[in-house]
Scaffold this motif. Sequence first.
Motif, PDB file in Angstrom:
ATOM      1  N   LEU A  72       2.426  30.551 -42.033  1.00 20.53           N
ATOM      2  CA  LEU A  72       1.467  30.910 -40.988  1.00 20.53           C
ATOM      3  C   LEU A  72       0.541  29.750 -40.625  1.00 20.53           C
ATOM      4  CD1 LEU A  72       0.523  34.492 -42.257  1.00 20.53           C
ATOM      5  CD2 LEU A  72       1.990  33.912 -40.300  1.00 20.53           C
ATOM      6  N   GLY A  73       0.678  28.625 -41.310  1.00 26.61           N
ATOM      7  CA  GLY A  73      -0.158  27.455 -41.008  1.00 26.61           C
ATOM      8  C   GLY A  73      -1.621  27.664 -41.352  1.00 26.61           C
ATOM      9  N   LEU A  74      -1.903  28.458 -42.380  1.00 27.69           N
ATOM     10  CA  LEU A  74      -3.289  28.798 -42.697  1.00 27.69           C
ATOM     11  C   LEU A  74      -4.051  27.666 -43.378  1.00 27.69           C
ATOM     12  CD1 LEU A  74      -2.783  32.502 -43.802  1.00 27.69           C
ATOM     13  CD2 LEU A  74      -3.549  31.626 -41.579  1.00 27.69           C
ATOM     14  N   GLY A  75      -3.370  26.593 -43.718  1.00 26.74           N
ATOM     15  CA  GLY A  75      -4.045  25.428 -44.278  1.00 26.74           C
ATOM     16  C   GLY A  75      -4.768  24.607 -43.221  1.00 26.74           C
ATOM     17  N   ASP A  76      -4.550  24.921 -41.968  1.00 22.86           N
ATOM     18  CA  ASP A  76      -5.175  24.203 -40.852  1.00 22.86           C
ATOM     19  C   ASP A  76      -6.688  24.419 -40.903  1.00 22.86           C
ATOM     20  OD1 ASP A  76      -6.113  23.211 -38.435  1.00 22.86           O
ATOM     21  OD2 ASP A  76      -4.556  24.177 -37.226  1.00 22.86           O
ATOM     22  N   ALA A  77      -7.427  23.342 -41.141  1.00 22.67           N
ATOM     23  CA  ALA A  77      -8.883  23.427 -41.264  1.00 22.67           C
ATOM     24  C   ALA A  77      -9.554  23.867 -39.962  1.00 22.67           C
ATOM     25  CB  ALA A  77      -9.450  22.085 -41.722  1.00 22.67           C
ATOM     26  N   ALA A  78      -8.844  23.763 -38.847  1.00 23.87           N
ATOM     27  CA  ALA A  78      -9.413  24.170 -37.561  1.00 23.87           C
ATOM     28  C   ALA A  78      -9.473  25.691 -37.408  1.00 23.87           C
ATOM     29  CB  ALA A  78      -8.602  23.569 -36.411  1.00 23.87           C
ATOM     30  N   LEU A  79      -8.749  26.420 -38.249  1.00 24.35           N
ATOM     31  CA  LEU A  79      -8.776  27.885 -38.167  1.00 24.35           C
ATOM     32  C   LEU A  79     -10.119  28.402 -38.658  1.00 24.35           C
ATOM     33  CD1 LEU A  79      -5.232  28.771 -39.556  1.00 24.35           C
ATOM     34  CD2 LEU A  79      -6.000  28.830 -37.176  1.00 24.35           C
ATOM     35  N   GLY A  80     -10.683  29.308 -37.896  1.00 28.00           N
ATOM     36  CA  GLY A  80     -11.974  29.876 -38.258  1.00 28.00           C
ATOM     37  C   GLY A  80     -11.826  31.154 -39.073  1.00 28.00           C
ATOM     38  N   ASP A  81     -12.969  31.700 -39.466  1.00 28.08           N
ATOM     39  CA  ASP A  81     -12.973  32.916 -40.275  1.00 28.08           C
ATOM     40  C   ASP A  81     -12.231  34.061 -39.600  1.00 28.08           C
ATOM     41  OD1 ASP A  81     -14.432  31.562 -42.176  1.00 28.08           O
ATOM     42  OD2 ASP A  81     -16.310  32.653 -41.813  1.00 28.08           O
ATOM     43  N   ASP A  82     -12.421  34.223 -38.292  1.00 25.20           N
ATOM     44  CA  ASP A  82     -11.750  35.322 -37.597  1.00 25.20           C
ATOM     45  C   ASP A  82     -10.234  35.165 -37.658  1.00 25.20           C
ATOM     46  OD1 ASP A  82     -14.010  36.813 -36.933  1.00 25.20           O
ATOM     47  OD2 ASP A  82     -14.326  35.704 -35.068  1.00 25.20           O
ATOM     48  N   ASP A  83      -9.743  33.933 -37.529  1.00 31.95           N
ATOM     49  CA  ASP A  83      -8.306  33.693 -37.631  1.00 31.95           C
ATOM     50  C   ASP A  83      -7.789  34.055 -39.025  1.00 31.95           C
ATOM     51  OD1 ASP A  83      -8.077  32.484 -34.997  1.00 31.95           O
ATOM     52  OD2 ASP A  83      -9.028  30.700 -35.860  1.00 31.95           O
TER      53      ASP A  83
END
Length: 145
Positions: A72-83
């Motif tokens: 899911l690419g959840l390591g992406d630091a650009a993802l916020g809490d809502d994501d």
Amino acid sequence: MRPAVDVIIYHNPGCGTSRNTLAMIRNAGIEPHIVHYLQNPPTRLLLRQLIQRANLSVRDLLREKGTPYAELGLGDAALGDDDLLDAMMAHPILINRPVVVTPKGVRLCRPSEHVLDLLPPQQGAFVKEDGERVIDGRGHRAAEG
């Protein structure tokens, strides 16, 4: 006789840490409310409240191992809490466990011994599934080392 203590554990019976945490709660003489969160995940609002009460970030409660985290690419630091919360709601396996709620607070109990800070004294010896002795026969934390 001990006063009743209301304890909730967000539990995955397939997880050794979660099983050890549950066993330590019971070793304190408490039968907790068990929430099998994979089948009955907390609502988004409750999950956010648990995270805040445990003084964690959303990312702190995100589980990587054995989950679709990488896909899911959840390591992406650009993802916020809502994501991240969206992902946890869609895939409850992403919620790290066990989370324990007691009158003393909320805590992610990794390692399982963290639960001891939230409980009354243990009522006897406790040995983890892997053979590690945590509590001695008098109900005290076993000596380290």
